[in-house]
Motif scaffolding. Sequence first.
Motif, short mmCIF file in Angstrom:
data_model
loop_
_atom_site.label_atom_id
_atom_site.label_comp_id
_atom_site.label_asym_id
_atom_site.label_seq_id
_atom_site.Cartn_x
_atom_site.Cartn_y
_atom_site.Cartn_z
N ARG A 41 0.84 -1.21 0.00
CA ARG A 41 0.00 0.00 0.00
C ARG A 41 0.86 1.25 0.00
N LEU B 177 0.88 7.21 -6.40
CA LEU B 177 -0.24 8.14 -6.61
C LEU B 177 0.14 9.55 -6.14
N ARG C 45 2.20 1.88 -3.52
CA ARG C 45 1.12 2.32 -4.41
C ARG C 45 0.72 3.76 -4.14
N GLN D 269 2.83 -2.41 -9.40
CA GLN D 269 2.60 -3.75 -8.86
C GLN D 269 3.90 -4.50 -8.60
N LEU E 148 -0.55 2.81 -11.40
CA LEU E 148 -0.96 1.73 -10.50
C LEU E 148 -0.51 0.37 -11.03
N VAL F 186 -3.03 7.60 -14.30
CA VAL F 186 -3.20 6.98 -12.98
C VAL F 186 -3.20 5.46 -13.08
#
Length: 776
Positions: free
Chosen positions: A303, A310, A306, A372, A368, A364
Amino acid sequence: MRSYLSLIPISAKVRKRQNRMTILCIIISVLLVTTVFSTADMFIRTKSSELQEKHGNWHIRLENISQSMGQEISQRSDTAGVGWVEEFNSDTDQPYYIGEKKAALYGTDNIYLSQLSNALEEGVLPQNDREIMLSSNAKTALDVSLGDRITLQTPAGDTEFIISGFGSDNKDDYRGQTYLVAVYMTRSEFGALMEENKTETDPVCYVQFQDASKASGAIKELKQQYHLSGESISENTAVMGLTGQGSSESVKNIYGLAIILFILVLMAGILMISGSMNSNVAQRIKFFGMLRCIGASRKQIIRYVRFEALNWCKIAVPVGLFAGIMISWGICIMLRYGIGGEFSSMPVFAVSPIGLLSGAAVGVVTVLLAAQSPARRAARVSPVAAVSGNVDSTSFAGHTVNLGLGKVEKVLGIHHAFTPKKNWILMTFSFSLSVILFFSFSVGLDFAQALLPSLRSWQPDITLTGYANEQILSPALEDSILSVPGVEHVFGSAYMEKVSAASSSQGIDYVNLISYSEYLLDSAQECLVQGDLSEIHGNSDQVMTVLNKDNPLKVGDIIEIAGQKLKIACAVSDGIYPSEYSVICSQETFARLTGKENYSLIGVQLQENASDESIKKIENLAGRDVIFEDMRERNKQDHATYAASVFIVYSFLAILAMITLFHIINSISMSVTARKKQYGAMRAVGMDRKQLTRMIAAEAFTYTASGLIVGCSTGIPLSWFLHTRLLTRYFGTPWTLPITLIGITVVFGIVSAVAAVYVPAKRICSMEITEAVNEW
């Protein structure tokens, strides 16, 4: 600190310099998507307006229906307008004239002319049976203006009308020619004229719906309700296709290509951003290990990565959107003012909501998806390794590296390229993708050029043609036109369809016989694909044909025409007339075989400074039954279309090449950063700066070599396949090994490798040995 995520803005401030590379990658990805979709939106707006101007606003066309059916359709809640048209003599085979010019007659109503086809260009629509609207070329062809009286000559007698306006429902049919004018009149007057001349026509109904989606659904309903056959109902491909509602396969193929382009852009962005984020994560392995030590779970690390990605989007996406808009504006300015033609009405400073939304959304999503792999990599860091300090992003070899292949630094560089294998596969795929696309798009441009005959050196600016290819143009007319000031070249050609013939090839009992004058024969050399053209000149027994899938004639065949045997000595990729069963010979041979010396067509090429007076003189030399057509504007548009295609394709390839180059540089930088301790240790035990540079260069050239091998081994067969299916099949052009393209890709690979070495080599070579020893 409420959560680990609170560290993200702190880390962003501390690592501002290190994050620039990743932010720059995101900006490039966003601006690329924004530019592509914004430019495409402007292009679609332009084409939509242009196609509606050419083909009208109606959605479907209904034939073989009664007036009462049309009335019922007009009363549907989803119908916006219904118009009727009756047409006669558009193929000019009947003796209907205005002055010396042939006339095509149209009986229609104001709904069709004003609402469905935007036909009116000047004046007003006919208000009664004595008024007519003429196509705009009538102003030049007949030298008339609004309010003038003209006389329509028909076999049953003459009728006088008053010109109320100028315009047409299909401007392309009448633009640039003066042999035929369109006459639009009321349906009642049209019916009276047809009755006087004992002629019957079938009215056609055009329907406009409130939007294209309702039109698509209404087609099925109308077929069932009125039992209409598939031939009785057709759609306006220009209007329906651009909205995605049409059934046209060609339009669907265009949208399919757009989807492929979208996927390629998305893949390129993911590769570039993922490589940069991998580099970023590789430099902070200890940081993620320490987070694990103080209690962070693997899910929390994922998290964190990620949300950090962002967080970069907050800066990168707006900058990318702004840059994409600026670039799309520059492209639109170049297309409108630099190329012109069909792009002369393209919006320049318009903002595309589709481009902005696509750029932001894809930016975006790309980030994302790209996050990964780095996120999982960060989550795999062992807390024990972080505490012990034994954290290294590189894996250890299970065996010693074979140094028998060359100097140690080169062997280690190659070994680094293949470790880890996943990174090598991604690098190879990224580089080979650009190479494959380069080979594929090059074939596409050749195919686009083949589809545009106006790009040929012999393409005329003006043509004089006999009706139904009748041979009425004498060679003396060719000489007269050549003497007109401003004329550069003149050529002639004769055409006879389905001439009885016998052939050494089975199943051939006729050919289409075509003659070329000397200039045409000389120009045909540029599209020669087989054989020798030199024997075709003069009174000869040698002829040529057009090589493609529709023509069964081949080089070496013997053709017997009028009792004389002819040998097909060569083949070209295209010609002036249709290629099926075509036999092309010199004008002297044609005269010997047929006994006719006149031409069916005379083509005129003008000098750049040719005046309107010269064109008028050429027109005056043509007789009453000669079709005079000015093709300069059409040729200009074709050249503009091809120039725009070349610009767009090579711009896209340049962007992909830039992304590939950027990705290689970034990956080499990532590899150097991840092995910083190793390089420092090598410096400590005596390896000099040149050896370090050679090691990094060996790694970069390994990526390049593998990318070139995979790209060329895939791109060359794909180039052969596409060329065979598109060019050889339809135009007879044989495939040859693209030596030039291979050379360009090799040079690009070498330049990419050299550029990729410079920055990381400079950084690692400037590192002090004591710094490396202390960090180790």
